[in-house]
Enzyme design. Sequence first.
Site, PDB file in Angstrom:
ATOM      1  N   HIS A  60       0.854  -1.185   0.000  1.00 33.88           N
ATOM      2  CA  HIS A  60       0.000   0.000   0.000  1.00 33.88           C
ATOM      3  C   HIS A  60       0.893   1.239   0.000  1.00 33.88           C
ATOM      4  O   HIS A  60       1.701   1.423   0.917  1.00 33.88           O
ATOM      5  CB  HIS A  60      -0.890  -0.036   1.244  1.00 33.88           C
ATOM      6  CG  HIS A  60      -1.854   1.103   1.315  1.00 33.88           C
ATOM      7  ND1 HIS A  60      -2.915   1.221   0.457  1.00 33.88           N
ATOM      8  CD2 HIS A  60      -1.913   2.181   2.130  1.00 33.88           C
ATOM      9  CE1 HIS A  60      -3.602   2.313   0.745  1.00 33.88           C
ATOM     10  NE2 HIS A  60      -3.010   2.918   1.759  1.00 33.88           N
ATOM     11  N   ASP A 101       0.591   5.171  -0.029  1.00 34.14           N
ATOM     12  CA  ASP A 101      -0.254   6.361   0.005  1.00 34.14           C
ATOM     13  C   ASP A 101       0.283   7.375  -0.997  1.00 34.14           C
ATOM     14  O   ASP A 101       1.460   7.740  -0.954  1.00 34.14           O
ATOM     15  CB  ASP A 101      -0.305   6.924   1.430  1.00 34.14           C
ATOM     16  CG  ASP A 101      -1.146   6.044   2.342  1.00 34.14           C
ATOM     17  OD1 ASP A 101      -2.244   5.651   1.907  1.00 34.14           O
ATOM     18  OD2 ASP A 101      -0.708   5.732   3.453  1.00 34.14           O
ATOM     19  N   ASP A 154      -7.751   0.983   2.456  1.00 38.13           N
ATOM     20  CA  ASP A 154      -7.398   1.910   3.538  1.00 38.13           C
ATOM     21  C   ASP A 154      -8.195   3.206   3.482  1.00 38.13           C
ATOM     22  O   ASP A 154      -7.623   4.266   3.566  1.00 38.13           O
ATOM     23  CB  ASP A 154      -5.883   2.215   3.437  1.00 38.13           C
ATOM     24  CG  ASP A 154      -5.411   3.113   4.561  1.00 38.13           C
ATOM     25  OD1 ASP A 154      -5.956   2.987   5.656  1.00 38.13           O
ATOM     26  OD2 ASP A 154      -4.508   3.944   4.339  1.00 38.13           O
ATOM     27  N   HIS A 199      -7.116   9.318  -0.569  1.00 43.08           N
ATOM     28  CA  HIS A 199      -7.720   9.210   0.758  1.00 43.08           C
ATOM     29  C   HIS A 199      -6.962   9.861   1.907  1.00 43.08           C
ATOM     30  O   HIS A 199      -7.453   9.824   3.039  1.00 43.08           O
ATOM     31  CB  HIS A 199      -8.072   7.751   1.087  1.00 43.08           C
ATOM     32  CG  HIS A 199      -6.907   6.806   1.163  1.00 43.08           C
ATOM     33  ND1 HIS A 199      -6.608   5.914   0.165  1.00 43.08           N
ATOM     34  CD2 HIS A 199      -5.979   6.603   2.117  1.00 43.08           C
ATOM     35  CE1 HIS A 199      -5.554   5.192   0.514  1.00 43.08           C
ATOM     36  NE2 HIS A 199      -5.146   5.593   1.691  1.00 43.08           N
TER      37      HIS A 199
HETATM   38 ZN   LIG Z   1      -3.600   4.677   2.819  1.00 41.64          ZN
END
Ligand SMILES: [Zn+2]
Length: 1061
Positions: free
Chosen positions: A263, A265, A375, A580
């Site tokens: 993951h 971001d 997430d 997000h």
């Molecule tokens: Zn995230």
Amino acid sequence: MAAAMAAAPLKHRRTTLERVEKFVSPLYFTDCNLRGRLFGDSCPVAALSSFLTPERLPYQEAIQQDFRPAQVGDSFGPTWWTCWFRVELSIPEAWLGQEVHLLWESDGEGLVWRDGEPVQGLTKEGEKTSYVLTDKLREEDSRSLTLYVEVACNGLLGAGKGSMIAAPDPEKMFQVNRAELAVFRRDVHKLLVDLELLLGIAKGLGEDNQRSFQALYTANQIINICDPAQPETFPAAHALASRFFDQRGGESQHTLHAVGHCHIDTAWLWPFKETVRKCARSWVTAVNLMERNPEFIFACSQAQQLEWVRNHYPGLYTRIQEFFQRGQFVPVGGTWVEMDGNLPSGEAMVRQFLQGQNFFLQEFGEMCSEFWLPDTFGYSAQLPQIMRNCGIKYFLTQKLSWNLVNSFPHHTFFWEGLDGSRVLAHFPPGDSYGMQGSVEEVLKTVTKNQDKGRTNHSAFLFGFGDGGGGPTQTMLDRLKRLSNTDGLPRVQLSSPKQLFLKLEGSSEQLCTWVGELFLELHNGTYTTHAQIKKGNRDCERILHDVELVSSLALARSTQFLYPAAQLQELWRLLLLNQFHDVVTGSCIQLVVEEAMAHYKDIRSQGGALLSAAATALCAGEPGPGGLLIVNTLPWKRTEVLALPRPGGSHSIGTLGESPGDSAQHGLCTCSRAHLPAASAAPAACVCGARGSFSSTSRPALTKTDGSVTLDNGIIRVKLNPTGCLTSLVLVASGREAIAEGAVGNQFVLFDDVPLYWDAWDVMDYHLETRKPVPGQAGTLAVGAEGGLRGSAWFLLQLSPNSRLSQEVVLDVGCPYVRFHTEVHWHESHKFLKVEFPAHVRSSQATYEVQFGHLQRPTHKNTSWDWARYEVWAHRWMDLSEHGFGLALLNDCKYGASVHGSVLSLSLLRAPKAPDATADMGRHEFTYALMPHKGSFQDAGVIQAAYNLNFPLLALPAPGRAPATAWSAFSVSTSAVVLETVKQAESCPQGRTLVLRLYEAHGSHVDCWLRTSLLVQEAVLCDLLERRDSAGYLPLQENGLKLTFSPFQVRSLLLVLQPSLS
Ligand SMILES: [Zn+2]
């Protein structure tokens, strides 16, 4: 072999367990234990030099720079800089036949370059401190080589000062603590993996389980026969372990689908630009693992990140595409970025998939079949429909495991959306997307699975995440060893598609969850960073308007070129900001600055594109006023409009110091000459600004005892001398909307101190700290005196440091009163809301969401009810009882709540982490209050909220505006909203439009779509604009007939007739 041992093991579980722990410990007894033998001989690198730069330079440029001698232990920085190291290596000849690693330990994130290509990410926090130079040094191998290591001056999770989510420390310095060559003992590593797994099984299965003891005594025996100093004892030890692991489970074993993941971001505690490098570091590492482990499958989401790697690391991208062909690199998700699941508009969510799926199709030849959002802070009830319409039927997340109050009851279930669309949803039962392959995690995945017995498959996502990193060889070694062992679930290296096919194959007994997936945490993200929220709403509007006006220009002008490429670029910027941790405001200041720059680009370029389209719509000599008035909404509007004055200023009320500067109002009624017979709801239209106004009722304004009354014949608004709303009456019925004995427009401050996640969380207990802001009598003043517009304004000191001014505006003909608000906000951990106690009683309040609305309780009966003490909404919320209701509209807010009869809009927060400056400074926003009779649907609340958010456009017209008003589209029922008009993606030069409509009332309805454009062909399509071969729509005199079910979204392609020129 074991028979040769002297004595049977003693029955002491605890000492045996700890004996195994010490044998593999990296801390204790490394002088004699197995861990201490992981590396053999070592030697320093031959030469180390470095070059420090504040820029993120491309490789070719970086290596040309002036490198200076450097030492292990040197410091470099500060934060966000980059230190390039030239590393010269000379491998000793004595190491022939051995596996040789470069050991590199730094607190900065490293990327190894070899022969001009990135080859390995090195991040201490991601347990990657070793670059494999060779599996086995051969005679013919060159033993001298030069590598470059690009070290970013930030950690895997940024550079927070003191704690992870604290604002970054700008002066942080970094170090390289280790740079040396070493012989790696693969046989020791394998035995360590075995022993750690055996220890995990012994502990994890516990004393009730016979397999636990088998694991423990196997480990004990291994230690008895293994002498770390004598590698010749290792094979026997390894064989003992194999004998244990090869004891198979039964047919009923649960299967874990282990999918490698990382993951990343897209921006969070580091800027967007750093993410570009994070992708390279993480993915090159994953690609290397694919090379060494042909069964390893890695799921990679977010088209934007792939595009970055394509543009910045073409060599790596080629390798990625090769591994895609081998089925190992698997693009997932279908979206441009992993966007927030609450705040983006319906259309923006569609564009996430449109941009994402088209990118995946173009680059990999296929679209994604699952939506991947592990997430994100909650999931809109419209997502199932959007997914299904974008070629997706599976959904994966795990974030609901973060719920603070209620534990979500399913891990595998059908998720049914607002319109009844269903997708198969799976939450990895281990509640993580960053597993490491431990026995504990494997067992947790089965024991916590809430759908055991209904389905026998679960996802197991492994690899360091958030800041990137991804899987390691050790994780893979663990998972491979656990492939099928009695007492544990089976572990299969798998792809998301394989998992979902298995789940689908055994889905008869699955439960269904209807409606939104509300996250009972992070509810402050609806409000934090008000400027980002405003930018989001503004830019969604701008792109809507640009697309509509450009489509009209395309239809009317033979010269006009639809700006498809620019629009794609601007959409992608907006979509990027909807990541997000960006639109949610949970990012560092550096990211906020980048996000605001993106909005600035959209605003300025969007403005230019609107002007260009307006130019194309106007022809001939300059006309009076030189203004083109455009209504970009699909219904007739009669509104007071502020027109620019000659000389550049605008006529209406700049807020603040000179509110209510009312002068030259223009009124444009777009009622003439739309469609000849359209008695109701004309539409997206264009006309010259010369409409004159004839009204029967004007806002009147009286003033007694310092209070002010505004009355436009529809509603009557009474403000007390402090600006509070003492009465709001729907004139026709005389019905009062404000609760008896209470006042509306009441500002309230709350203490807002969460438990940890500062920018994210507003806790339930903040409600216990409510402090109404006392008004100052005598500050209320009359702004506009009436006529077309009446207004009053006042000032309010919110605290010693923060102040507010507000203009309360009532226009002729308008069913709502607007509150233009300016706040200078300088607070710490305070939350500002505005409240409207309504003279309405209902156990449910309604909130607008993407392409529709939903109800949430106004009471706190159950834990599920009170956990929704702070919720999100888009442009409006409504509290209605039979026959009457009160709606609260807004132009850029998302946080809301209704407790009892009090409607409350969340305005500003003041968190200090990860951005210490969040929300400090000046803000401007508008909300509006609309009392109504009947239902909010019939009263036009939905349309009013659109009107507030999409003001009529007054565009400078270089030529004469069209002589007569002209309407392009109209819809026969107010239940259906024509949301989007754009050029079809598939024909950037062509004359095909895409129209998107949705049913907004929650009803089954037929509607006629009318257009004045000359249409050659009309056909239904999906959200990705793919024709529905059975969806041809006959062109009839009335237009096109469309049938809708509640909250259904429909898209159609309109092929226009070739232009006549
Ligand atoms: Zn995230």
